[in-house]
Design a protein around this motif. Structure first.
Motif, PDB file in Angstrom:
ATOM      1  N   SER A 125       0.851  -1.191   0.000  1.00  0.00           N
ATOM      2  CA  SER A 125       0.000   0.000   0.000  1.00  0.00           C
ATOM      3  C   SER A 125       0.887   1.241   0.000  1.00  0.00           C
ATOM      4  CB  SER A 125      -0.886   0.006   1.243  1.00  0.00           C
ATOM      5  OG  SER A 125      -1.522   1.259   1.383  1.00  0.00           O
ATOM      6  N   ALA A 126       0.633   2.158  -0.915  1.00  0.00           N
ATOM      7  CA  ALA A 126       1.430   3.388  -0.998  1.00  0.00           C
ATOM      8  C   ALA A 126       1.232   4.266   0.235  1.00  0.00           C
ATOM      9  CB  ALA A 126       1.070   4.156  -2.264  1.00  0.00           C
ATOM     10  N   ASN A 127       0.176   4.021   1.017  1.00  0.00           N
ATOM     11  CA  ASN A 127      -0.041   4.777   2.253  1.00  0.00           C
ATOM     12  C   ASN A 127       0.833   4.271   3.396  1.00  0.00           C
ATOM     13  OD1 ASN A 127      -1.997   6.416   1.088  1.00  0.00           O
ATOM     14  ND2 ASN A 127      -3.615   4.940   1.550  1.00  0.00           N
ATOM     15  N   ASN A 128       1.340   3.048   3.296  1.00  0.00           N
ATOM     16  CA  ASN A 128       2.134   2.446   4.369  1.00  0.00           C
ATOM     17  C   ASN A 128       3.572   2.140   3.990  1.00  0.00           C
ATOM     18  OD1 ASN A 128      -0.197   2.387   5.967  1.00  0.00           O
ATOM     19  ND2 ASN A 128      -0.794   0.407   5.154  1.00  0.00           N
ATOM     20  N   ALA A 129       3.862   2.041   2.705  1.00  0.00           N
ATOM     21  CA  ALA A 129       5.196   1.644   2.255  1.00  0.00           C
ATOM     22  C   ALA A 129       5.777   2.709   1.327  1.00  0.00           C
ATOM     23  CB  ALA A 129       5.127   0.302   1.517  1.00  0.00           C
ATOM     24  N   ALA A 130       7.060   2.948   1.456  1.00  0.00           N
ATOM     25  CA  ALA A 130       7.740   3.906   0.586  1.00  0.00           C
ATOM     26  C   ALA A 130       7.804   3.359  -0.830  1.00  0.00           C
ATOM     27  CB  ALA A 130       9.138   4.186   1.109  1.00  0.00           C
ATOM     28  N   THR A 131       7.660   4.238  -1.808  1.00  0.00           N
ATOM     29  CA  THR A 131       7.729   3.819  -3.207  1.00  0.00           C
ATOM     30  C   THR A 131       9.150   3.892  -3.748  1.00  0.00           C
ATOM     31  OG1 THR A 131       7.201   6.059  -3.948  1.00  0.00           O
ATOM     32  CG2 THR A 131       5.365   4.529  -3.668  1.00  0.00           C
ATOM     33  N   GLY A 132      10.050   4.503  -2.992  1.00  0.00           N
ATOM     34  CA  GLY A 132      11.451   4.586  -3.389  1.00  0.00           C
ATOM     35  C   GLY A 132      12.263   5.194  -2.260  1.00  0.00           C
ATOM     36  N   MET A 133      13.568   5.090  -2.372  1.00  0.00           N
ATOM     37  CA  MET A 133      14.442   5.685  -1.368  1.00  0.00           C
ATOM     38  C   MET A 133      15.799   5.973  -1.975  1.00  0.00           C
ATOM     39  SD  MET A 133      15.272   2.475   1.069  1.00  0.00           S
ATOM     40  CE  MET A 133      16.932   1.855   1.030  1.00  0.00           C
ATOM     41  N   GLN A 134      16.496   6.923  -1.370  1.00  0.00           N
ATOM     42  CA  GLN A 134      17.859   7.257  -1.772  1.00  0.00           C
ATOM     43  C   GLN A 134      18.713   7.207  -0.512  1.00  0.00           C
ATOM     44  OE1 GLN A 134      15.275   9.718  -2.477  1.00  0.00           O
ATOM     45  NE2 GLN A 134      14.836   8.458  -4.261  1.00  0.00           N
ATOM     46  N   SER A 135      19.912   6.665  -0.655  1.00  0.00           N
ATOM     47  CA  SER A 135      20.780   6.509   0.510  1.00  0.00           C
ATOM     48  C   SER A 135      22.193   6.954   0.167  1.00  0.00           C
ATOM     49  CB  SER A 135      20.783   5.038   0.944  1.00  0.00           C
ATOM     50  OG  SER A 135      21.531   4.874   2.106  1.00  0.00           O
ATOM     51  N   LEU A 136      22.839   7.581   1.147  1.00  0.00           N
ATOM     52  CA  LEU A 136      24.227   8.016   1.009  1.00  0.00           C
ATOM     53  C   LEU A 136      24.990   7.499   2.216  1.00  0.00           C
ATOM     54  CD1 LEU A 136      26.471   9.834  -0.249  1.00  0.00           C
ATOM     55  CD2 LEU A 136      25.658  11.619   1.290  1.00  0.00           C
ATOM     56  N   THR A 137      26.123   6.871   1.984  1.00  0.00           N
ATOM     57  CA  THR A 137      26.947   6.333   3.062  1.00  0.00           C
ATOM     58  C   THR A 137      28.358   6.878   2.946  1.00  0.00           C
ATOM     59  OG1 THR A 137      25.677   4.272   3.053  1.00  0.00           O
ATOM     60  CG2 THR A 137      27.806   4.228   4.148  1.00  0.00           C
ATOM     61  N   VAL A 138      28.904   7.296   4.081  1.00  0.00           N
ATOM     62  CA  VAL A 138      30.289   7.739   4.168  1.00  0.00           C
ATOM     63  C   VAL A 138      30.946   6.903   5.251  1.00  0.00           C
ATOM     64  CG1 VAL A 138      31.811   9.674   4.687  1.00  0.00           C
ATOM     65  CG2 VAL A 138      29.660  10.075   3.487  1.00  0.00           C
ATOM     66  N   ALA A 139      32.119   6.373   4.954  1.00  0.00           N
ATOM     67  CA  ALA A 139      32.810   5.511   5.919  1.00  0.00           C
ATOM     68  C   ALA A 139      34.272   5.917   6.036  1.00  0.00           C
ATOM     69  CB  ALA A 139      32.724   4.050   5.479  1.00  0.00           C
ATOM     70  N   SER A 140      34.810   5.679   7.209  1.00  0.00           N
ATOM     71  CA  SER A 140      36.219   5.970   7.455  1.00  0.00           C
ATOM     72  C   SER A 140      36.835   4.790   8.196  1.00  0.00           C
ATOM     73  CB  SER A 140      36.338   7.241   8.300  1.00  0.00           C
ATOM     74  OG  SER A 140      37.686   7.505   8.577  1.00  0.00           O
ATOM     75  N   ASN A 141      37.995   4.352   7.752  1.00  0.00           N
ATOM     76  CA  ASN A 141      38.732   3.267   8.401  1.00  0.00           C
ATOM     77  C   ASN A 141      40.056   3.811   8.931  1.00  0.00           C
ATOM     78  OD1 ASN A 141      36.849   1.222   7.671  1.00  0.00           O
ATOM     79  ND2 ASN A 141      37.743   1.177   5.635  1.00  0.00           N
ATOM     80  N   TRP A 142      40.428   3.356  10.101  1.00  0.00           N
ATOM     81  CA  TRP A 142      41.717   3.726  10.671  1.00  0.00           C
ATOM     82  C   TRP A 142      42.396   2.453  11.137  1.00  0.00           C
ATOM     83  CZ3 TRP A 142      42.830   5.655  16.203  1.00  0.00           C
ATOM     84  CH2 TRP A 142      44.176   6.033  16.305  1.00  0.00           C
ATOM     85  N   TYR A 143      43.545   2.168  10.568  1.00  0.00           N
ATOM     86  CA  TYR A 143      44.335   1.004  10.933  1.00  0.00           C
ATOM     87  C   TYR A 143      45.356   1.453  11.968  1.00  0.00           C
ATOM     88  CZ  TYR A 143      42.096  -1.011   6.871  1.00  0.00           C
ATOM     89  OH  TYR A 143      41.153  -1.464   5.982  1.00  0.00           O
ATOM     90  N   LEU A 144      45.058   1.208  13.230  1.00  0.00           N
ATOM     91  CA  LEU A 144      45.915   1.637  14.327  1.00  0.00           C
ATOM     92  C   LEU A 144      47.280   0.960  14.245  1.00  0.00           C
ATOM     93  CD1 LEU A 144      46.054   3.297  16.934  1.00  0.00           C
ATOM     94  CD2 LEU A 144      45.170   1.307  18.154  1.00  0.00           C
TER      95      LEU A 144
END
Length: 71
Positions: free
Chosen positions: A13-32
């Motif tokens: 149901s379009a009243n209860n469920a999103a019809t689409g989505m956009q996502s952005l992810t930013v990640a950082s790694n640190w090797y101690l």
């Protein structure tokens, strides 16, 4: 983006469920050192629809962290 057929044929149901989505992810790694890794992630997701009366579902933000030894 969700296929319109899912809504047209009654699977969602379009009243209860999103019809689409956009996502952005930013990640950082640190090797101690050679045995320890630290990771920090940020993700922001916006939705098309999914709330009553045709409004957009609220934006979601996520901050995650991870510590890993001997990877």
């Amino acid at each position: 983006d969700i296929d319109d057929a899912a809504f047209d044929e009654g699977f969602a149901s379009a009243n209860n469920a999103a019809t689409g989505m956009q996502s952005l992810t930013v990640a950082s790694n640190w090797y101690l050192n050679a045995w320890v890794k630290l990771q920090l992630d940020y993700e922001r997701t916006t939705f098309d629809g999914g709330a009553p009366e045709g409004e957009d579902r609220p934006t979601e933000n996520l901050v995650g962290g991870r510590a890993q030894i001997l990877f």
